[in-house]
Design an enzyme around this catalytic site. Structure first.
Site, PDB file in Angstrom:
ATOM      1  CB  ALA A   1      -0.946  -0.014   1.200  1.00 17.94           C
TER       2      ALA A   1
ATOM      3  CG  ASP B   1       4.318  -1.546   2.163  1.00 17.20           C
ATOM      4  OD1 ASP B   1       5.476  -1.998   2.315  1.00 17.20           O
ATOM      5  OD2 ASP B   1       3.895  -1.141   1.067  1.00 17.20           O
TER       6      ASP B   1
ATOM      7  CB  VAL C   1      -1.399  -6.842  -8.754  1.00 14.36           C
ATOM      8  CG1 VAL C   1      -0.655  -5.876  -9.668  1.00 14.36           C
ATOM      9  CG2 VAL C   1      -2.901  -6.610  -8.856  1.00 14.36           C
TER      10      VAL C   1
ATOM     11  CG  ASP D   1      -1.032  -8.720 -20.015  1.00 16.50           C
ATOM     12  OD1 ASP D   1       0.073  -8.194 -20.213  1.00 16.50           O
ATOM     13  OD2 ASP D   1      -1.306  -9.360 -18.979  1.00 16.50           O
TER      14      ASP D   1
ATOM     15  CG  HIS E   1       1.163 -10.497 -16.327  1.00 20.14           C
ATOM     16  ND1 HIS E   1       0.833  -9.579 -17.294  1.00 20.14           N
ATOM     17  CD2 HIS E   1       1.979  -9.831 -15.466  1.00 20.14           C
ATOM     18  CE1 HIS E   1       1.406  -8.431 -17.038  1.00 20.14           C
ATOM     19  NE2 HIS E   1       2.125  -8.548 -15.936  1.00 20.14           N
TER      20      HIS E   1
HETATM   21  P1  NAD Z   1       6.711  -0.913  -5.561  1.00 19.67           P
HETATM   22  O1  NAD Z   1       8.077  -1.402  -5.270  1.00 19.67           O
HETATM   23  O2  NAD Z   1       6.481   0.525  -5.883  1.00 19.67           O
HETATM   24  O3  NAD Z   1       5.738  -1.248  -4.333  1.00 19.67           O
HETATM   25  C1  NAD Z   1       5.703  -2.523  -3.774  1.00 19.67           C
HETATM   26  C2  NAD Z   1       5.335  -2.346  -2.326  1.00 19.67           C
HETATM   27  O4  NAD Z   1       5.154  -3.651  -1.777  1.00 19.67           O
HETATM   28  C3  NAD Z   1       6.428  -1.662  -1.491  1.00 19.67           C
HETATM   29  O5  NAD Z   1       5.880  -0.606  -0.731  1.00 19.67           O
HETATM   30  C4  NAD Z   1       6.945  -2.782  -0.609  1.00 19.67           C
HETATM   31  O6  NAD Z   1       7.403  -2.334   0.655  1.00 19.67           O
HETATM   32  C5  NAD Z   1       5.668  -3.637  -0.485  1.00 19.67           C
HETATM   33  N1  NAD Z   1       5.907  -4.996  -0.014  1.00 19.67           N
HETATM   34  C6  NAD Z   1       6.968  -5.791  -0.215  1.00 19.67           C
HETATM   35  N2  NAD Z   1       6.815  -6.964   0.443  1.00 19.67           N
HETATM   36  C7  NAD Z   1       5.615  -6.892   1.054  1.00 19.67           C
HETATM   37  C8  NAD Z   1       4.900  -7.774   1.879  1.00 19.67           C
HETATM   38  N3  NAD Z   1       5.385  -8.965   2.235  1.00 19.67           N
HETATM   39  N4  NAD Z   1       3.682  -7.386   2.331  1.00 19.67           N
HETATM   40  C9  NAD Z   1       3.174  -6.190   2.015  1.00 19.67           C
HETATM   41  N5  NAD Z   1       3.820  -5.299   1.244  1.00 19.67           N
HETATM   42  C10 NAD Z   1       5.014  -5.654   0.765  1.00 19.67           C
HETATM   43  O7  NAD Z   1       6.145  -1.871  -6.713  1.00 19.67           O
HETATM   44  P2  NAD Z   1       4.869  -1.640  -7.658  1.00 19.67           P
HETATM   45  O8  NAD Z   1       5.305  -0.887  -8.862  1.00 19.67           O
HETATM   46  O9  NAD Z   1       3.733  -1.156  -6.861  1.00 19.67           O
HETATM   47  O10 NAD Z   1       4.632  -3.146  -8.158  1.00 19.67           O
HETATM   48  C11 NAD Z   1       4.180  -4.142  -7.269  1.00 19.67           C
HETATM   49  C12 NAD Z   1       4.150  -5.497  -7.962  1.00 19.67           C
HETATM   50  O11 NAD Z   1       3.178  -5.504  -9.001  1.00 19.67           O
HETATM   51  C13 NAD Z   1       5.475  -5.915  -8.631  1.00 19.67           C
HETATM   52  O12 NAD Z   1       5.715  -7.301  -8.395  1.00 19.67           O
HETATM   53  C14 NAD Z   1       5.208  -5.676 -10.102  1.00 19.67           C
HETATM   54  O13 NAD Z   1       6.030  -6.454 -10.919  1.00 19.67           O
HETATM   55  C15 NAD Z   1       3.756  -6.094 -10.176  1.00 19.67           C
HETATM   56  N6  NAD Z   1       2.995  -5.641 -11.357  1.00 19.67           N
HETATM   57  C16 NAD Z   1       2.109  -6.512 -11.911  1.00 19.67           C
HETATM   58  C17 NAD Z   1       1.360  -6.139 -12.999  1.00 19.67           C
HETATM   59  C18 NAD Z   1       0.373  -7.089 -13.648  1.00 19.67           C
HETATM   60  O14 NAD Z   1      -0.127  -6.747 -14.722  1.00 19.67           O
HETATM   61  N7  NAD Z   1       0.074  -8.249 -13.082  1.00 19.67           N
HETATM   62  C19 NAD Z   1       1.471  -4.835 -13.504  1.00 19.67           C
HETATM   63  C20 NAD Z   1       2.388  -3.966 -12.922  1.00 19.67           C
HETATM   64  C21 NAD Z   1       3.157  -4.380 -11.837  1.00 19.67           C
HETATM   65  C1  LMR Z   2       3.601  -5.012 -16.561  1.00 21.27           C
HETATM   66  O1  LMR Z   2       3.125  -5.802 -17.361  1.00 21.27           O
HETATM   67  O2  LMR Z   2       3.735  -3.800 -16.818  1.00 21.27           O
HETATM   68  C2  LMR Z   2       4.019  -5.491 -15.194  1.00 21.27           C
HETATM   69  O3  LMR Z   2       3.876  -6.870 -15.086  1.00 21.27           O
HETATM   70  C3  LMR Z   2       5.378  -5.033 -14.798  1.00 21.27           C
HETATM   71  C4  LMR Z   2       6.437  -5.769 -15.561  1.00 21.27           C
HETATM   72  O4  LMR Z   2       7.343  -6.323 -14.919  1.00 21.27           O
HETATM   73  O5  LMR Z   2       6.375  -5.797 -16.788  1.00 21.27           O
END
Ligand code: NAD
Ligand code: LMR
Length: 330
Positions: free
Chosen positions: A14, A44, A131, A161, A189
């Site tokens: 968060a 978090d 996510v 996607d 994904h």
């Molecule tokens: P970020 O680093 O900005 O934020 C992640 C947050 O998660 C941080 O605040 C961190 O402290 C927290 N965190 C880490 N371990 C934790 C835990 N055990 N419990 C609770 N919080 C925890 O990253 P972001 O840009 O917000 O991305 C988050 C994730 O989403 C990444 O794995 C990224 O690859 C993924 N993502 C997925 C998609 C999708 O389409 N599925 C798209 C974009 C990003």
């Molecule tokens: C995305 O598709 O943008 C996310 O899964 C982040 C990444 O690692 O590509």
């Protein structure tokens, strides 16, 4: 009319990037409705509690009418207590040059611990969207460690996607992305996903007929969508956040309500072996949703090209599952 009772909605990670956009979308009413009061449960890790406190201040300062309370914590037992919905975002993002599955060893244990906490503390009806990457396999592990919650309550996000694919088709066909319907993402994904425009429609007509360019579909459209996450990282030096938050919001919005009669959405859900995919992995399918329950769209014709792509992405999901189980059982 009496007011609805508040929904308890958890967001993990968060204090991170995605959550910063997502929390406003949830709080504004876009996801659960503009008559649905909310209690936000924000999780978090301990070193991020100061930052999370700043996010809570900003939520308060938005003076949003639907937000009745905010619980900010580093304890999954508190974060998941009696929740109705969970956006599991918190995990490490990849850096330039990495594949999402390179995050598996670092991230999958988070989803084991959170699965166990959901099992003990969340409502059994909770709907969980994963996510954090690698999203499909993390969702599988989360569900595995939450055996008292039905498997159909877990999902992985491929909506980003789908949204990307719609935007690419709209640009090519010179229409608006809302005109594009029935866009399917099959599989993982990851860069093996198969964005399949063969069933897509544009203003009700077959998209393949309107675009009529097989070479563009194979050589431009498919790889562009497969590699869009990496392209955003290369440009921003950070992974997608605004678009990821919008996709997470779209996913939950549909899941808590329905899909329109002339459309479907793509979600990573438990494969039942439909379309010869490996049963038991979290595979992205086209699904329709009625009264909060998804069903895989059946009876679509797949070309040999599509069958090859589904086999490849299914194989990768089986490999990720096996690797994740080794990490989680060690
Ligand atoms: P970020 O680093 O900005 O934020 C992640 C947050 O998660 C941080 O605040 C961190 O402290 C927290 N965190 C880490 N371990 C934790 C835990 N055990 N419990 C609770 N919080 C925890 O990253 P972001 O840009 O917000 O991305 C988050 C994730 O989403 C990444 O794995 C990224 O690859 C993924 N993502 C997925 C998609 C999708 O389409 N599925 C798209 C974009 C990003
Ligand atoms: C995305 O598709 O943008 C996310 O899964 C982040 C990444 O690692 O590509």
């Amino acid at each position: 009319m009496s007011e609805k009772s508040p929904l308890r909605v958890a967001v993990t990670g968060a204090a991170g990037q995605i959550a910063y956009s997502l929390l406003y979308q949830i709080s504004s009413g876009y996801v659960f409705g503009d008559d649905q009061p909310l209690i936000l449960h924000l999780l978090d890790i301990t070193p991020m509690m100061g930052v999370l406190n700043g996010v809570v201040m900003e939520i308060q300062d938005c003076a949003l009418p639907l937000v009745r309370d905010v619980v900010a914590t580093d304890d999954p037992a508190v974060a998941f207590k009696d929740i109705d919905a969970a956006f599991l975002v918190g995990a490490m993002p990849r850096k330039e040059g990495m594949e999402r599955k390179d995050l598996l060893a670092a991230n999958v244990r988070i989803f084991k611990v959170q699965g166990q906490a959901l099992d003990t503390h969340a409502k059994k009806s909770v709907k969980v969207l994963v996510v954090g990457n690698p999203a499909n396999t993390n969702a599988l592990i989360c569900s595995h460690f939450a055996p008292s919650i039905p498997k159909e309550n877990f999902s992985a996000m491929t909506r980003l996607d789908q949204n990307r694919a719609k935007a690419q088709l709209a640009e090519k066909a010179k229409c608006d992305s809302v005109d594009v319907k029935k866009m399917t993402i099959w599989g993982n994904h990851s860069s093996t996903q198969f964005p399949d425009m063969s069933q897509a429609t544009i203003k009700g007509q077959a998209a393949s007929g309107i675009i009529n360019d097989e070479a563009w579909m194979r050589d431009v459209f498919v790889p562009t969508v497969q590699k869009r996450g990496a392209a955003v990282i290369a440009a921003r030096k950070l992974s997608s956040a605004m678009s990821a938050a919008k996709a997470a919001s779209d996913h939950m919005k549909n899941w808590f309500s329905c899909t329109p009669a002339d459309d479907w959405v793509s979600m990573g859900v438990f494969s039942d072996g439909s379309y010869d995919t490996p049963a038991g992995v979290m595979f992205s399918f086209p699904v329709t949703i009625q009264n909060g329950k998804w069903s895989i769209v059946q009876g679509l014709n797949l070309s040999d090209f599509a069958k090859e792509k589904l086999a490849l992405t299914g194989k990768e999901l089986c490999e990720e599952r096996d690797e994740a189980m080794v990490v989680c059982l060690a």
